[in-house]
Scaffold this motif. Structure first.
Motif, mmCIF file in Angstrom:
data_model
loop_
_atom_site.group_PDB
_atom_site.id
_atom_site.type_symbol
_atom_site.label_atom_id
_atom_site.label_comp_id
_atom_site.label_asym_id
_atom_site.label_seq_id
_atom_site.Cartn_x
_atom_site.Cartn_y
_atom_site.Cartn_z
ATOM 1 N N ILE A 115 0.860 -1.359 0.000
ATOM 2 C CA ILE A 115 0.028 0.017 0.011
ATOM 3 C C ILE A 115 0.883 1.202 -0.131
ATOM 4 O O ILE A 115 1.791 1.225 0.821
ATOM 5 C CB ILE A 115 -0.891 0.077 1.305
ATOM 6 C CG1 ILE A 115 -1.904 -1.142 1.199
ATOM 7 C CG2 ILE A 115 -1.629 1.395 1.319
ATOM 8 C CD1 ILE A 115 -2.615 -1.226 2.485
ATOM 9 N N GLU A 116 0.562 2.373 -0.779
ATOM 10 C CA GLU A 116 1.414 3.499 -0.847
ATOM 11 C C GLU A 116 0.531 4.537 -0.789
ATOM 12 O O GLU A 116 -0.500 4.649 -1.256
ATOM 13 C CB GLU A 116 2.048 3.652 -2.332
ATOM 14 C CG GLU A 116 3.133 2.793 -2.490
ATOM 15 C CD GLU A 116 3.962 3.143 -3.824
ATOM 16 O OE1 GLU A 116 3.408 4.068 -4.544
ATOM 17 O OE2 GLU A 116 4.756 2.033 -4.402
ATOM 18 N N LEU A 117 0.908 5.467 0.155
ATOM 19 C CA LEU A 117 0.009 6.862 0.418
ATOM 20 C C LEU A 117 0.938 7.843 0.074
ATOM 21 O O LEU A 117 2.240 8.068 0.628
ATOM 22 C CB LEU A 117 -0.168 6.829 2.008
ATOM 23 C CG LEU A 117 -1.109 5.484 2.423
ATOM 24 C CD1 LEU A 117 -1.293 5.937 4.040
ATOM 25 C CD2 LEU A 117 -2.561 5.795 1.935
ATOM 26 N N ASP A 118 0.343 8.658 -0.769
ATOM 27 C CA ASP A 118 0.884 9.831 -1.328
ATOM 28 C C ASP A 118 0.769 10.869 -0.236
ATOM 29 O O ASP A 118 -0.457 11.527 -0.213
ATOM 30 C CB ASP A 118 0.708 10.270 -2.687
ATOM 31 C CG ASP A 118 1.609 11.470 -3.255
ATOM 32 O OD1 ASP A 118 2.026 11.884 -2.465
ATOM 33 O OD2 ASP A 118 1.505 11.714 -4.429
ATOM 34 N N LEU A 119 1.714 11.356 0.466
ATOM 35 C CA LEU A 119 1.299 12.248 1.648
ATOM 36 C C LEU A 119 1.641 13.966 1.113
ATOM 37 O O LEU A 119 1.350 14.827 1.932
ATOM 38 C CB LEU A 119 2.258 12.235 2.810
ATOM 39 C CG LEU A 119 2.274 10.566 3.345
ATOM 40 C CD1 LEU A 119 3.163 10.476 4.425
ATOM 41 C CD2 LEU A 119 0.813 10.524 3.973
ATOM 42 N N GLY A 140 6.286 15.260 -1.963
ATOM 43 C CA GLY A 140 7.432 14.291 -2.145
ATOM 44 C C GLY A 140 7.628 13.273 -1.336
ATOM 45 O O GLY A 140 8.257 12.382 -1.529
ATOM 46 N N LEU A 141 6.501 13.243 -0.368
ATOM 47 C CA LEU A 141 6.622 12.064 0.745
ATOM 48 C C LEU A 141 5.489 11.050 0.301
ATOM 49 O O LEU A 141 4.550 11.367 0.156
ATOM 50 C CB LEU A 141 6.338 12.630 1.764
ATOM 51 C CG LEU A 141 7.235 13.555 2.792
ATOM 52 C CD1 LEU A 141 6.487 14.197 4.012
ATOM 53 C CD2 LEU A 141 8.509 12.992 2.997
ATOM 54 N N VAL A 142 6.217 9.492 0.398
ATOM 55 C CA VAL A 142 5.427 8.658 -0.157
ATOM 56 C C VAL A 142 5.622 7.415 1.209
ATOM 57 O O VAL A 142 6.646 7.158 1.484
ATOM 58 C CB VAL A 142 5.618 7.896 -1.123
ATOM 59 C CG1 VAL A 142 4.831 6.810 -1.452
ATOM 60 C CG2 VAL A 142 5.689 8.848 -2.508
ATOM 61 N N LEU A 143 4.563 7.249 1.656
ATOM 62 C CA LEU A 143 4.567 6.062 2.787
ATOM 63 C C LEU A 143 4.205 4.783 2.266
ATOM 64 O O LEU A 143 3.228 4.563 1.625
ATOM 65 C CB LEU A 143 3.602 6.440 3.942
ATOM 66 C CG LEU A 143 3.430 5.238 5.075
ATOM 67 C CD1 LEU A 143 4.717 5.102 5.798
ATOM 68 C CD2 LEU A 143 2.452 5.695 5.953
#
Length: 94
Positions: A79-83, A86-89
Motif C-alpha cells: 500500500i502506498e500513500l502519497d502524503l 514528495g513524501l510517500v509512505l
C-alpha cells in the motif's frame, strides 16, 4: 466600493469579492482601470482571483476506513500513500 471606512481598511465578504470578480470578467477594460473604478488594488484583485480559483478547485473525498483483512489471506500486499510534498509512505505485507 470604498476600500477604507473611518480610516480603517474595509473587509469584503466572500459575496462581495465574487461580485467584483464577476464584474471584472464582464468588463472590457484593463486590470488597472477596473481596479481604479472599484477602489481596490491590482494585488487585491489578483489575490481574490487566486482565492476564488482555490475555492472552485475540486476536493478529494476523505477516505473511509479500509479493512485490509478483506483484501485477502496471506498474499503479498503493498500500500502506498502519497502524503504530498514528495513524501510517500509504503506499507508492505508478505
Amino acid at each position: 466600493m470604498v476600500m477604507q471606512v473611518d480610516g480603517r481598511r474595509r473587509r469584503h465578504s466572500a459575496a462581495e469579492r465574487r461580485a467584483v470578480l464577476a464584474r471584472f470578467a464582464a468588463s472590457e477594460v484593463g486590470v488597472a482601470a477596473f481596479c481604479r473604478s472599484e477602489s481596490i488594488s491590482v494585488g487585491t484583485l489578483r489575490r481574490w482571483q487566486s482565492l476564488n480559483d482555490r475555492d472552485d478547485a475540486p476536493r478529494a473525498a476523505a477516505p473511509g476506513f479500509v479493512d485490509l483483512g478483506a483484501l485477502g489471506g496471506g498474499g503479498a500486499l503493498t500500500i502506498e500513500l502519497d502524503l504530498g510534498g514528495g513524501l510517500v509512505l509504503r506499507v508492505r505485507r508478505g
